[in-house]
Write a protein that holds these residues in place. Structure first.
Motif, mmCIF file in Angstrom:
data_model
loop_
_atom_site.group_PDB
_atom_site.id
_atom_site.type_symbol
_atom_site.label_atom_id
_atom_site.label_comp_id
_atom_site.label_asym_id
_atom_site.label_seq_id
_atom_site.Cartn_x
_atom_site.Cartn_y
_atom_site.Cartn_z
ATOM 1 N N PRO A 249 0.818 -1.217 0.000
ATOM 2 C CA PRO A 249 0.000 0.000 0.000
ATOM 3 C C PRO A 249 0.851 1.266 0.000
ATOM 4 O O PRO A 249 1.998 1.258 0.446
ATOM 5 N N LEU A 250 0.255 2.337 -0.499
ATOM 6 C CA LEU A 250 0.905 3.651 -0.512
ATOM 7 C C LEU A 250 0.017 4.627 0.241
ATOM 8 O O LEU A 250 -1.205 4.606 0.072
ATOM 9 N N VAL A 251 0.624 5.478 1.028
ATOM 10 C CA VAL A 251 -0.165 6.494 1.737
ATOM 11 C C VAL A 251 0.556 7.835 1.644
ATOM 12 O O VAL A 251 1.701 7.960 2.076
ATOM 13 N N ASP A 252 -0.102 8.801 1.049
ATOM 14 C CA ASP A 252 0.405 10.175 1.069
ATOM 15 C C ASP A 252 -0.761 11.103 1.388
ATOM 16 O O ASP A 252 -1.857 10.637 1.744
ATOM 17 N N GLY A 253 -0.547 12.389 1.266
ATOM 18 C CA GLY A 253 -1.603 13.339 1.593
ATOM 19 C C GLY A 253 -2.845 13.146 0.739
ATOM 20 O O GLY A 253 -3.974 13.287 1.225
ATOM 21 N N ASN A 254 -2.658 12.820 -0.533
ATOM 22 C CA ASN A 254 -3.807 12.583 -1.415
ATOM 23 C C ASN A 254 -4.660 11.422 -0.911
ATOM 24 O O ASN A 254 -5.887 11.483 -0.923
ATOM 25 N N VAL A 255 -3.982 10.365 -0.502
ATOM 26 C CA VAL A 255 -4.693 9.162 -0.056
ATOM 27 C C VAL A 255 -5.463 9.443 1.235
ATOM 28 O O VAL A 255 -6.635 9.065 1.377
ATOM 29 N N VAL A 256 -4.817 10.139 2.174
ATOM 30 C CA VAL A 256 -5.485 10.468 3.438
ATOM 31 C C VAL A 256 -6.706 11.353 3.184
ATOM 32 O O VAL A 256 -7.773 11.164 3.776
ATOM 33 N N TYR A 257 -6.546 12.309 2.292
ATOM 34 C CA TYR A 257 -7.656 13.202 1.927
ATOM 35 C C TYR A 257 -8.790 12.413 1.279
ATOM 36 O O TYR A 257 -9.969 12.585 1.595
ATOM 37 N N GLY B 74 -15.167 8.995 5.247
ATOM 38 C CA GLY B 74 -15.451 9.756 6.461
ATOM 39 C C GLY B 74 -14.550 9.386 7.623
ATOM 40 O O GLY B 74 -14.902 9.593 8.783
ATOM 41 N N ILE B 75 -13.376 8.847 7.316
ATOM 42 C CA ILE B 75 -12.442 8.445 8.374
ATOM 43 C C ILE B 75 -11.294 9.444 8.419
ATOM 44 O O ILE B 75 -10.669 9.725 7.394
ATOM 45 N N LYS B 76 -11.038 9.949 9.610
ATOM 46 C CA LYS B 76 -9.989 10.957 9.749
ATOM 47 C C LYS B 76 -8.717 10.326 10.299
ATOM 48 O O LYS B 76 -8.733 9.724 11.366
ATOM 49 N N TYR B 77 -7.632 10.469 9.558
ATOM 50 C CA TYR B 77 -6.326 10.024 10.048
ATOM 51 C C TYR B 77 -5.444 11.235 10.291
ATOM 52 O O TYR B 77 -5.665 12.302 9.725
ATOM 53 N N ARG B 78 -4.418 11.031 11.116
ATOM 54 C CA ARG B 78 -3.565 12.164 11.496
ATOM 55 C C ARG B 78 -2.744 12.678 10.316
ATOM 56 O O ARG B 78 -2.358 13.824 10.274
ATOM 57 N N GLY B 79 -2.478 11.809 9.364
ATOM 58 C CA GLY B 79 -1.669 12.206 8.211
ATOM 59 C C GLY B 79 -1.066 10.978 7.566
ATOM 60 O O GLY B 79 -1.353 9.843 7.966
ATOM 61 N N PRO B 80 -0.205 11.180 6.573
ATOM 62 C CA PRO B 80 0.361 10.044 5.830
ATOM 63 C C PRO B 80 1.174 9.077 6.684
ATOM 64 O O PRO B 80 1.344 7.922 6.300
ATOM 65 N N THR B 81 1.690 9.556 7.824
ATOM 66 C CA THR B 81 2.504 8.656 8.652
ATOM 67 C C THR B 81 1.666 7.877 9.663
ATOM 68 O O THR B 81 2.212 7.075 10.424
ATOM 69 N N SER C 25 -0.146 5.049 11.073
ATOM 70 C CA SER C 25 -0.111 3.620 10.706
ATOM 71 C C SER C 25 -1.512 3.070 10.455
ATOM 72 O O SER C 25 -1.691 2.101 9.707
ATOM 73 N N ASP C 26 -2.529 3.695 11.074
ATOM 74 C CA ASP C 26 -3.900 3.237 10.818
ATOM 75 C C ASP C 26 -4.310 3.509 9.369
ATOM 76 O O ASP C 26 -5.088 2.751 8.784
ATOM 77 N N ALA C 27 -3.808 4.595 8.797
ATOM 78 C CA ALA C 27 -4.110 4.887 7.389
ATOM 79 C C ALA C 27 -3.487 3.818 6.497
ATOM 80 O O ALA C 27 -4.091 3.374 5.510
ATOM 81 N N ARG C 28 -2.288 3.408 6.855
ATOM 82 C CA ARG C 28 -1.626 2.344 6.089
ATOM 83 C C ARG C 28 -2.403 1.028 6.227
ATOM 84 O O ARG C 28 -2.582 0.293 5.258
ATOM 85 N N ASP C 29 -2.885 0.744 7.432
ATOM 86 C CA ASP C 29 -3.693 -0.466 7.632
ATOM 87 C C ASP C 29 -4.952 -0.403 6.771
ATOM 88 O O ASP C 29 -5.365 -1.397 6.172
ATOM 89 N N PHE C 30 -5.563 0.784 6.742
ATOM 90 C CA PHE C 30 -6.778 0.936 5.940
ATOM 91 C C PHE C 30 -6.483 0.622 4.476
ATOM 92 O O PHE C 30 -7.224 -0.120 3.816
ATOM 93 N N MET C 31 -5.390 1.180 3.954
ATOM 94 C CA MET C 31 -5.072 0.958 2.540
ATOM 95 C C MET C 31 -4.665 -0.489 2.267
ATOM 96 O O MET C 31 -4.839 -0.985 1.160
ATOM 97 N N THR C 32 -4.129 -1.157 3.281
ATOM 98 C CA THR C 32 -3.802 -2.578 3.110
ATOM 99 C C THR C 32 -5.077 -3.356 2.798
ATOM 100 O O THR C 32 -5.099 -4.228 1.918
#
Ligand code: SF4
Length: 227
Positions: free
Chosen positions: A144-152, A159-166, A168-175
């Protein structure tokens, strides 16, 4: 992210397929999306930091024609490299990192972009996203890839808010959301949707393939938009 409910898995699968289909029909064409050459992809991703794909597309071919391999780039003066990419901004920093990275690739990896995450991320100017992008786009690894675009995108659509690209929950989501394949077209589709349809103000929901499924479209919520 906790356990993914069955309904969420279905919804994620539908959204993933819609994004990929939309990309195939409407995605933008850039030279770095039509290659699996690791050097070309690494250069593209390094240039794409903190600027737009459109801006990079104006210098990319010229850059690669002048510095068509790491050896050539490593032998070139920083000032010459900076001149070629001056329209992107931050050209001195970029030039220094590009030259250093090319030198390391020549000295330590026989002129070939390394494949391992640890080796990639040790290169100057290469962070988690770029290392992951090279592994996915060039070496075909399902990561998976996570950057600002992906978090946005996640905040808008799910409707899920993550702290930013770093986060780890955002990375789990994209996994989960990226599925086993982690298709490059999914990520290019997200990038292009954010760049051309899902604007921070006046989103073009009426032409968006996700309008029926998108949380933000239904509720009008706008969260996590500074990432
Ligand atoms: S429906 Fe609207 S808010 Fe949702 S992803 Fe598409 S453009 Fe963005």
């Amino acid at each position: 992210m906790g356990a993914v409910a069955i309904n969420d898995v279905k919804k994620q699968t539908i959204i993933r397929r819609k994004v990929i289909q939309w990309f195939e029909d409407h995605g933008r064409s850039f030279a770095w999306r039509n290659t699996t050459n690791p050097y070309h992809i690494l250069i593209a991703e390094m240039l794409l930091r903190r600027t737009t794909a459109t801006a990079v597309s104006k210098v990319y071919n010229s850059f690669l024609s002048q510095f068509n391999n790491p050896t050539r780039l490593a032998q070139t003066r920083e000032s010459t490299i900076a001149h070629v990419i001056s329209s992107l901004g931050l050209q001195s920093v970029r030039a220094r990192q590009l030259k250093k990275t090319a030198s390391i690739i020549c000295k330590s990896y026989s002129g070939k972009v390394p494949i391992s995450y640890a080796e990639l991320i040790s290169l100057p100017g290469v962070g988690v996203y770029i290392a992951s992008a090279v592994r996915n786009f060039a070496f075909g690894e399902s990561i998976p890839l996570v950057d600002g675009n992906v978090v946005y995108f996640i905040s808008r659509v799910f409707g899920i808010k993550y702290r930013g690209p770093t986060d780890s929950d955002a990375r789990d989501f994209m996994t989960h959301f990226g599925g086993e394949e982690q298709n490059a077209k999914l990520y290019w589709g997200i990038i292009d949707l954010v760049a051309t349809v899902c604007f921070r103000r006046n989103s073009r929901c009426h032409i968006c393939p996700l309008s029926e499924l998108c949380t933000s479209s239904k509720t009008g919520d706008r969260i996590n938009e500074d990432t």
